[in-house]
Design a protein around this motif. Structure first.
Motif, PDB file in Angstrom:
ATOM      1  N   TYR A 149      35.537  48.294  34.714  1.00 22.10           N
ATOM      2  CA  TYR A 149      36.318  48.315  33.473  1.00 22.10           C
ATOM      3  C   TYR A 149      37.781  48.005  33.779  1.00 22.10           C
ATOM      4  O   TYR A 149      38.355  48.516  34.738  1.00 22.10           O
ATOM      5  CB  TYR A 149      36.201  49.693  32.805  1.00 22.10           C
ATOM      6  N   PHE A 150      38.381  47.165  32.924  1.00 22.82           N
ATOM      7  CA  PHE A 150      39.742  46.701  33.173  1.00 22.82           C
ATOM      8  C   PHE A 150      40.554  46.760  31.883  1.00 22.82           C
ATOM      9  O   PHE A 150      40.075  46.352  30.820  1.00 22.82           O
ATOM     10  CB  PHE A 150      39.724  45.274  33.725  1.00 22.82           C
ATOM     11  N   LYS A 151      41.792  47.254  31.999  1.00 23.88           N
ATOM     12  CA  LYS A 151      42.658  47.394  30.829  1.00 23.88           C
ATOM     13  C   LYS A 151      43.520  46.155  30.592  1.00 23.88           C
ATOM     14  O   LYS A 151      43.719  45.737  29.458  1.00 23.88           O
ATOM     15  CB  LYS A 151      43.571  48.620  30.991  1.00 23.88           C
ATOM     16  N   ASN A 152      44.065  45.593  31.644  1.00 28.65           N
ATOM     17  CA  ASN A 152      45.019  44.485  31.517  1.00 28.65           C
ATOM     18  C   ASN A 152      44.554  43.223  32.235  1.00 28.65           C
ATOM     19  O   ASN A 152      45.339  42.299  32.435  1.00 28.65           O
ATOM     20  CB  ASN A 152      46.384  44.910  32.083  1.00 28.65           C
ATOM     21  N   ILE A 153      43.308  43.205  32.637  1.00 26.84           N
ATOM     22  CA  ILE A 153      42.777  42.109  33.453  1.00 26.84           C
ATOM     23  C   ILE A 153      41.634  41.422  32.713  1.00 26.84           C
ATOM     24  O   ILE A 153      40.693  42.083  32.262  1.00 26.84           O
ATOM     25  CB  ILE A 153      42.270  42.636  34.806  1.00 26.84           C
ATOM     26  N   ASN A 154      41.714  40.107  32.604  1.00 27.51           N
ATOM     27  CA  ASN A 154      40.617  39.308  32.056  1.00 27.51           C
ATOM     28  C   ASN A 154      40.043  38.349  33.104  1.00 27.51           C
ATOM     29  O   ASN A 154      38.859  38.039  33.073  1.00 27.51           O
ATOM     30  CB  ASN A 154      41.092  38.501  30.845  1.00 27.51           C
ATOM     31  N   THR A 155      40.903  37.883  34.000  1.00 26.86           N
ATOM     32  CA  THR A 155      40.479  36.999  35.085  1.00 26.86           C
ATOM     33  C   THR A 155      41.103  37.498  36.376  1.00 26.86           C
ATOM     34  O   THR A 155      42.053  38.295  36.354  1.00 26.86           O
ATOM     35  CB  THR A 155      40.922  35.542  34.828  1.00 26.86           C
ATOM     36  N   ILE A 156      40.619  37.009  37.502  1.00 26.08           N
ATOM     37  CA  ILE A 156      41.084  37.522  38.786  1.00 26.08           C
ATOM     38  C   ILE A 156      42.574  37.273  38.996  1.00 26.08           C
ATOM     39  O   ILE A 156      43.282  38.112  39.581  1.00 26.08           O
ATOM     40  CB  ILE A 156      40.248  36.924  39.937  1.00 26.08           C
ATOM     41  N   GLU A 157      43.103  36.137  38.490  1.00 29.04           N
ATOM     42  CA  GLU A 157      44.532  35.871  38.687  1.00 29.04           C
ATOM     43  C   GLU A 157      45.419  36.799  37.867  1.00 29.04           C
ATOM     44  O   GLU A 157      46.621  36.923  38.154  1.00 29.04           O
ATOM     45  CB  GLU A 157      44.875  34.409  38.410  1.00 29.04           C
ATOM     46  N   ASP A 158      44.847  37.486  36.866  1.00 25.37           N
ATOM     47  CA  ASP A 158      45.631  38.461  36.097  1.00 25.37           C
ATOM     48  C   ASP A 158      46.073  39.633  36.971  1.00 25.37           C
ATOM     49  O   ASP A 158      47.058  40.307  36.661  1.00 25.37           O
ATOM     50  CB  ASP A 158      44.823  38.983  34.906  1.00 25.37           C
ATOM     51  N   ILE A 159      45.341  39.907  38.056  1.00 24.97           N
ATOM     52  CA  ILE A 159      45.737  41.002  38.954  1.00 24.97           C
ATOM     53  C   ILE A 159      47.124  40.728  39.514  1.00 24.97           C
ATOM     54  O   ILE A 159      48.003  41.603  39.511  1.00 24.97           O
ATOM     55  CB  ILE A 159      44.708  41.175  40.090  1.00 24.97           C
ATOM     56  N   ALA A 160      47.338  39.511  40.004  1.00 28.13           N
ATOM     57  CA  ALA A 160      48.648  39.152  40.555  1.00 28.13           C
ATOM     58  C   ALA A 160      49.716  39.157  39.467  1.00 28.13           C
ATOM     59  O   ALA A 160      50.860  39.557  39.721  1.00 28.13           O
ATOM     60  CB  ALA A 160      48.572  37.783  41.229  1.00 28.13           C
ATOM     61  N   LYS A 161      49.363  38.758  38.258  1.00 28.75           N
ATOM     62  CA  LYS A 161      50.336  38.765  37.163  1.00 28.75           C
ATOM     63  C   LYS A 161      50.787  40.183  36.849  1.00 28.75           C
ATOM     64  O   LYS A 161      51.981  40.445  36.627  1.00 28.75           O
ATOM     65  CB  LYS A 161      49.735  38.110  35.917  1.00 28.75           C
TER      66      LYS A 161
END
Length: 214
Positions: free
Chosen positions: A133-145
């Motif tokens: 489950y992820f709150k602010n992540i939709n794709t893997i590159e969102d982690i770095a964002k």
């Protein structure tokens, strides 16, 4: 009464002796110097606070953690080997498969992120990073964002001004690698489920095997 020792210095027979005697050889009762005794007592008194500080479980204080910080600092000197990494999906997936660089991401995480996400990513003040489950992540590159820019109105601070760009990529790859471990955390599931991360390419897998064999 006195006698003469081999060095021609008189030895006083009535000097205090211990009750130890072996084959007629007696032992003088010469006490340790006062400074030595106080140094010994001070060493004992120093041990409990030293143990509590360095081995009491506080993240970042153990010898292992100190080594990790030193290793991370040394690794920054090696970034010339890989150049400046781009925080895109292909790069993150690639470095998820490189154990030597993923260890650097782990060190960055355990140095800066444990106060919110706990040591293994199971969540503390921040959400659990090991579930699906992820709150602010939709794709893997969102982690770095999120790491670069922060999220949740500052609850997740921005790190772009404190971490090297390569450290952001490597810690993002490490966070991505936690997915699916499903460790129990205090906050429970938060957010939504998202599609799985992209599969590594054949070239990435070949590079990872080469790195692990070195």
């Amino acid at each position: 009464m006195s006698s003469t020792a081999p060095n021609n210095k008189p030895v006083v027979d009535d000097a205090p002796k211990t009750d130890h005697a072996y084959d007629g050889i007696e032992e003088f009762d010469n006490p340790l110097p006062g400074w030595w005794k106080w140094l010994f007592i001070a060493s004992i008194a120093f041990c409990p606070p030293y143990w509590l500080y360095y081995h009491g479980g506080t993240p970042g204080r153990s010898i292992e953690d100190g080594y990790g910080v030193a290793l991370a600092a040394n690794t920054r000197l090696q970034f010339e080997e890989i150049g400046e990494l781009k925080p895109d999906a292909a790069t993150l997936v690639e470095y998820m498969e490189k154990d030597n660089w993923l260890r650097v991401g782990k060190i960055v995480f355990q140095t800066h992120c444990v106060s919110c996400h706990d040591r293994e990513g199971q969540g503390k003040v921040g959400p659990n990073l090991t579930d699906e489950y992820f709150k602010n992540i939709n794709t893997i590159e969102d982690i770095a964002k999120v790491i670069n820019n922060g999220a949740a109105a500052g609850a997740m601070p921005k790190w772009s001004n404190r971490l090297h760009p390569n450290e952001v990529v490597l810690v993002s790859a490490y966070v991505a690698s936690m997915r699916g471990e499903n460790l129990d955390g205090p906050r429970g599931a938060e957010g939504k489920t998202i599609p799985p991360w992209p599969e590594p390419t054949a070239n990435t897998e070949d590079t990872a095997e080469s790195d692990s064999s070195e």
